[in-house]
Structures are given as C-alpha cells and as structure tokens.
Design an enzyme around this catalytic site. Structure first.
Site, PDB file in Angstrom:
ATOM      1  CG  ASP A   1      -0.356   0.008   2.524  1.00  0.00           C
ATOM      2  OD1 ASP A   1       0.890  -0.079   2.605  1.00  0.00           O
ATOM      3  OD2 ASP A   1      -1.096   0.100   3.531  1.00  0.00           O
ATOM      4  CB  SER A   2       4.577   1.785   0.058  1.00  0.00           C
ATOM      5  OG  SER A   2       4.883   0.629  -0.687  1.00  0.00           O
TER       6      SER A   2
ATOM      7  CE  LYS B   1       2.641  -5.792   3.834  1.00  0.00           C
ATOM      8  NZ  LYS B   1       2.020  -4.755   4.690  1.00  0.00           N
TER       9      LYS B   1
ATOM     10  CD  GLU C   1       7.543  -0.707   7.503  1.00  0.00           C
ATOM     11  OE1 GLU C   1       6.573  -1.395   7.126  1.00  0.00           O
ATOM     12  OE2 GLU C   1       7.733   0.459   7.119  1.00  0.00           O
TER      13      GLU C   1
ATOM     14  CG  ASP D   1       0.032  -4.050   1.992  1.00  0.00           C
ATOM     15  OD1 ASP D   1      -0.385  -4.682   2.984  1.00  0.00           O
ATOM     16  OD2 ASP D   1       0.885  -3.147   2.061  1.00  0.00           O
TER      17      ASP D   1
ATOM     18  CD  GLU E   1       0.165  -1.658   7.752  1.00  0.00           C
ATOM     19  OE1 GLU E   1      -0.171  -0.889   8.679  1.00  0.00           O
ATOM     20  OE2 GLU E   1       0.686  -1.251   6.696  1.00  0.00           O
TER      21      GLU E   1
HETATM   22  O1  KIV Z   1       3.542  -1.134   1.631  1.00  0.00           O
HETATM   23  C1  KIV Z   1       4.645  -1.687   1.555  1.00  0.00           C
HETATM   24  O2  KIV Z   1       5.383  -1.563   0.559  1.00  0.00           O
HETATM   25  C2  KIV Z   1       5.047  -2.489   2.697  1.00  0.00           C
HETATM   26  C3  KIV Z   1       6.463  -2.966   2.775  1.00  0.00           C
HETATM   27  C4  KIV Z   1       7.362  -1.836   3.079  1.00  0.00           C
HETATM   28  C5  KIV Z   1       6.626  -4.067   3.751  1.00  0.00           C
HETATM   29  O3  KIV Z   1       4.256  -2.734   3.549  1.00  0.00           O
END
Ligand code: KIV
Length: 275
Positions: A45-46, A114, A183, A84, A116
């Site tokens: 989600d980055s 994924k 992280e 994510d 969180e």
């Molecule tokens: O959103 C992302 O790219 C991440 C990674 C930095 C683990 O969660």
C-alpha cells in the site's frame, strides 16, 4: 519454471536460504523483479505515496490496490504475489475482511494478502486464513496505524515493547499466518522473533538475522528522493530519468531532435524499365 508458494517460503526457511521480496506496483517492474529471481512481489500500500502521490498510506482504496495487483500479477510468472490490504478494508468487520481478501485472489490474481497488526485484528486474520487465503502478517512499524503510533518510529526498543512484539508475533503464528513482515524493529528483537517462530520472518529495517528481506523497489533503485536508514540504494534511476528528460527537452527546443534518422520516408514507386 515453478511458482513460488507459501510452501516454498517454509522450505527456504528450513534450508536457511534467505527469501527475497520487493514491493512493486506495475507490470514492467514486476516482470523485471521476476526475471531477476526475486521470490515474492508485494503490491504494497506504499503505492499510495510512491505512485499515486498521497501523503501517507491511509487514503489508498481497494479499487486502486486491485488495479495495481492485476498489473503485477500479469508480470510475475514465478514470484509469489501478495496483495496488501489497504486501510479500512479489513478493520471494520470480519465479513468485510474476508470479502476484500478474497477480491485480491479472485479478481486480481494475488496468491496471498498482507494484513497489518496483531491482537487488534486477530479475528479478521483468523477468518481470512480459515477462508483458505494465505495471510502474511506485518508487525513493528505498521504505517496504517500511524496516528496511534505517533509517527514513523522504530518499534520495540524498550524491553517491554520488545516483549509485546514477541507475544504478538507468536499470536500471529498461532492464527496461521504463513510469514511475517517486521518493519523498523531493532535487529536483536527481530533475531529473537525469527529464532522463536517456525514461519519465515521477512525484515524491512529489521537487521540481517531475519529469514528474508523486503524493500520497496522505488527506494532500492533510487526513484524516491528520501529513503530511510535501512534502505540500500542500488541505483539512482531517478537521476537518470531527470537527466534524460532534461536532454530531451533541450534537444527538442534546439531542433536537434528528431533528425531524419528518427523520421519515416515515403514509399518511392520503382520505375518500370522500358524494353
Ligand atoms: O507497503 C509496503 O510496501 C510495505 C512494505 C514496506 C513491507 O508494507
């Protein structure tokens, strides 16, 4: 070429072979990552900041995440694709969590998701796993919890915070996650967690003793301007792009580009010879 699966993750940990993961967001960079032998591609989600220009990860939507996950899935033939789950796609209810996790697999071609958080979302993680969707956990600095954490800070630095992280990591393993991202966690704490879990632990700013590493592709190739201490920049692609664009601009302004070498000619009719 066999697809990397969650079973491969377990085998790699058992063999002591590091798992290589990147966070990438489109077809071409997924294809490059796959061809480079990266084991897993996280559509992180980055994406929010690195591609869509949001100030943090909170505004990115399910539709935006699915759109980019589809592109990555088309480019990744071998790597395990992990979608994510964005902020508020799983926090509100177990039902929404399962439905949205299912969309990553059914509509976007991801093989896992994924999520969180730990005990705060334990019921959602458990339900997604029970629905047959592999879940990668994420503890330590969890950017979706940024307002609660009070900023982008290293997590688990005090003895009590470290103990809490270890407890949360064990809980996630019990819930059935197939691996865990840590992280921004001190390397000693990450080492302890890695040794105490059967599942692979993937570090992101968590030192060298994890079972694998994940970095954001935009960071490691130098597309982003500022990167955290834990990132190694393997190239300065951002500089190359800027310099290429400057040269292109200058050459067009000075009429140096295009030349006839970059232009098409017309077809010439061949003269028929008179006998
Ligand atoms: O959103 C992302 O790219 C991440 C990674 C930095 C683990 O969660």
């Amino acid at each position: 070429m066999e697809r990397v699966t969650t079973a491969t993750f377990r085998e790699l940990k058992a063999r002591g072979e590091p798992i290589v993961m990147v966070s990438a967001y489109d077809y071409l960079t997924a294809k490059f990552s796959d061809e480079a032998g990266v084991d897993s591609i996280l559509v992180g989600d980055s994406l929010a900041g690195n591609v869509l220009g949001y100030a943090n990860t909170l505004p990115v939507t399910m539709e935006e995440m699915l759109h980019h996950t589809r592109a990555v899935a088309r480019g990744a033939r071998r790597a395990l694709v992990v979608g994510d789950m964005p902020f508020m796609s799983y926090q509100a209810s177990v039902e929404e969590a399962v439905r949205n996790a299912g969309r990553f697999v059914k509509e976007a071609g991801a093989q896992a998701v994924k999520v969180e958080g730990g005990s705060g979302v334990h019921d959602k993680i458990e339900a997604i796993v029970k629905a047959g969707i592999p879940v990668m956990g994420h503890l330590g600095l969890t950017p979706q919890w940024i307002y609660q954490l009070g900023g982008y800070k290293v997590q688990g630095r005090s003895a009590s915070a470290a103990r809490q992280l270890v407890r949360e990591a064990r809980l996630l393993e019990e819930l059935g996650v197939f691996s865990l991202v840590l992280e921004c966690v001190p390397w000693r704490v990450a080492k302890r967690i890695t040794r105490s879990l059967q599942i692979p632990v993937i570090g992101c700013g968590a030192g060298p003793y994890c079972d694998g590493q994940v970095l954001v592709l935009h960071d490691l190739i130098g597309l982003t301007e500022k990167t955290p201490k834990f990132v190694k920049r393997y190239a300065e692609v951002g500089q190359i792009i800027k310099e290429s664009l400057r040269r292109y601009r200058d050459e067009v302004k000075k009429r140096e580009f295009p030349t006839l070498a970059h232009s098409y000619g017309t077809k010439r009719k061949k003269r028929t010879q008179q006998v």
